[in-house]
Design an enzyme around this catalytic site. Structure first.
Site, PDB file in Angstrom:
ATOM      1  CB  CYS B  82     -42.028 -30.792 -48.048  1.00 33.82           C
ATOM      2  SG  CYS B  82     -40.958 -32.164 -48.549  1.00 33.82           S
ATOM      3  CG  HIS B 191     -45.856 -33.169 -49.698  1.00 34.15           C
ATOM      4  ND1 HIS B 191     -45.512 -31.981 -50.303  1.00 34.15           N
ATOM      5  CD2 HIS B 191     -44.723 -33.900 -49.649  1.00 34.15           C
ATOM      6  CE1 HIS B 191     -44.238 -32.002 -50.611  1.00 34.15           C
ATOM      7  NE2 HIS B 191     -43.725 -33.151 -50.228  1.00 34.15           N
ATOM      8  CD  GLU B 193     -48.763 -30.387 -50.733  1.00 35.86           C
ATOM      9  OE1 GLU B 193     -48.875 -30.278 -49.496  1.00 35.86           O
ATOM     10  OE2 GLU B 193     -47.663 -30.490 -51.319  1.00 35.86           O
TER      11      GLU B 193
END
Lengths: 257, 213
Positions: B82, B191, B193
């Site tokens: 990001c 992202h 994650e």
């Protein structure tokens, strides 16, 4: 168009427990939020929102630990709302693993808080929650006002103007709840959803009133929402998230498989 | 031992990134740290980031993370996420114009307001699950379907000088260079994650990658 419309299940949490019944968790227990979140994650929810409906300091600690636990197990975006009043509140939730925080009443009493929060943490994590109620008479032009305290206290603020102001102040997203529809299962208030979605360039999450899958479709197609939030139709097992997505996809709405 | 250093420069939520890596690589040692010695020792390095680029770059420079990133990104698997991806570029339009680390030749641009796709106005930030077209083969794509969805949230996007450095592209009103890289460097706008299975697969691939193409 590649971006999928999002389905967001919402959990009301009190002292670390889900307080509205959730069918797929042992009924004798109100529900462990982490367990519930994991189930929704498995079903393919696009995000999860928690509303902390407690006020006490001890409960807040519980909430922080719960978010930590959840963020270690569920790898989709988590929004935490309820009682977010200070920059410290935000920092603690983000450090615990929340991706976004919902600011509601605190924004109404102190709009500068939204600006400060967005500058400090970035707009991407600031969701301004708006509770709106229709205040115009049937023969008047539609008008909605912001209410606080669960829809009991009027503020005199026009909902559409308020949403515009919050976007200007740096909100990354608006969570719009119709207080007229919340809990009714009669569907979103499409009028206010459309009015706000057309007035601002940031995404709008429609909330309040979902009773059947068609309501989700209406919120997106007629309300112009970018995401739809619902609680009871998923909690009580009336519908699963895959059913909702299939229903939306069948009507031409792009969703994540 | 497989050590992954997640560079902590005081910006935002690193918990999710480290937890996701621990989840996919239970045997790895995941350090969230700003200690240059620990970062230099790590086999793999992650540069995350959220928030505004001005604040991120200010902290990156104050802590000397820019020089450290240039150093450790020479010789080991390196992942930018990001704003941690945007920081690797030459320059960002955000906050009135900010010079970045200048590790890769690319610019960070604003989506524009209004952002149009035909007659439809698109919302900014670009928030939610969008498809990533794998324009180039890469070890980190292993087991991930082409055009799989990942979770994005950003108002500025990367445009590389050369298509040679673009590994994945996403359409949102205009083409976004969503995944870029060169040699042992891999950087993503989304992202991983927060991107459930597809994101976890990518992170797992990263923890097993030797940095070679």
């Amino acid at each position: 168009m590649g971006l999928a419309k999002r389905i967001i299940p919402c959990l009301d949490v009190d002292n670390g427990r889900v307080v509205k019944g959730v069918q797929f968790v042992d009924i004798r227990d109100a529900g462990d939020p982490v367990e519930v979140a994991r189930k929704y994650d498995e079903q393919g929810a696009d995000e999860i929102t928690f509303l902390d409906i407690t006020a006490s300091h001890e409960d807040r600690e519980t909430m922080v630990h719960m978010v930590e636990k959840m963020a270690s197990e569920v790898f989709i975006p988590l929004t935490v709302g309820g009682g977010i009043r200070t920059v410290d509140d935000i920092r603690r939730m983000l450090n615990a693993g929340a991706d976004k925080v919902g600011i509601n009443t605190a924004a109404v009493f102190n709009p500068e808080f939204v600006r400060e929060a967005a500058e400090r943490f970035g707009s991407q994590c600031i969701v301004v929650a708006i509770d709106a109620k229709k205040v115009s008479a049937p023969d008047e032009e539609n008008r909605w006002e912001i209410f606080t305290h669960g829809g009991r206290k009027p503020t005199g603020l026009d909902a559409v103007e308020w949403a515009k102001k919050m976007a200007e102040y740096g909100a990354g997203e608006i969570l719009l709840t119709s207080m007229d529809r919340d809990g009714t299962k009669n569907g979103f208030d499409l009028g206010v959803t459309r009015a706000i979605s057309d007035a601002i360039s940031i995404p709008v999450i429609a909330s309040g009133g979902v009773g059947e899958l068609q309501h989700l479709v209406d919120g997106i197609n007629d309300g112009g929402a970018d995401a739809v939030l619902a609680a009871s139709i998923f909690h009580f097992g009336e519908h699963t998230i895959p059913e909702a997505k299939q229903f939306m996809a069948d009507q031409g709405i792009e969703v994540r498989d | 031992m497989n050590t992954v250093a997640v560079i902590d420069y005081g910006m935002g939520n690193l918990h999710s990134v480290s937890k996701a890596i621990e989840h996919v690589a239970p045997d790895a040692r995941v350090l969230v740290t700003s200690d240059p010695a620990l970062i230099r020792e790590a086999e793999r390095v992650v540069l995350p980031g959220v928030g505004a680029i001005r604040d991120c770059m200010a902290e990156i420079k104050r802590l000397g993370v820019d020089a450290l990133v240039r150093e450790v990104s020479q010789d080991r698997p390196f992942l930018g996420i990001c704003v941690g991806m945007q920081a690797l570029m030459q320059h960002s339009e955000e906050n009135g114009g900010i010079d970045c680390i200048n590790l890769l030749p690319g610019k960070v641009k604003f989506f524009g307001d209004p952002l149009m796709e035909g007659d439809t106005r698109l919302k900014v930030p670009h928030m939610g699950w969008n498809r990533v077209n794998q324009v180039k083969a890469h070890p980190l794509w292993q087991g991930i379907d082409n055009n799989e969805r990942f979770y994005f949230v950003h108002s500025y996007y990367v445009k590389m000088e050369s298509g040679d450095d673009v590994l994945g592209r996403t359409e949102y009103g205009l083409p976004i260079d969503a995944v870029v890289g060169r040699n042992n460097i891999f950087a993503v706008q989304f992202h991983p994650e927060k991107s459930q299975h597809s994101g976890l697969d990518l992170l797992k691939n990263f923890t097993q990658w030797n940095g070679k193409l």
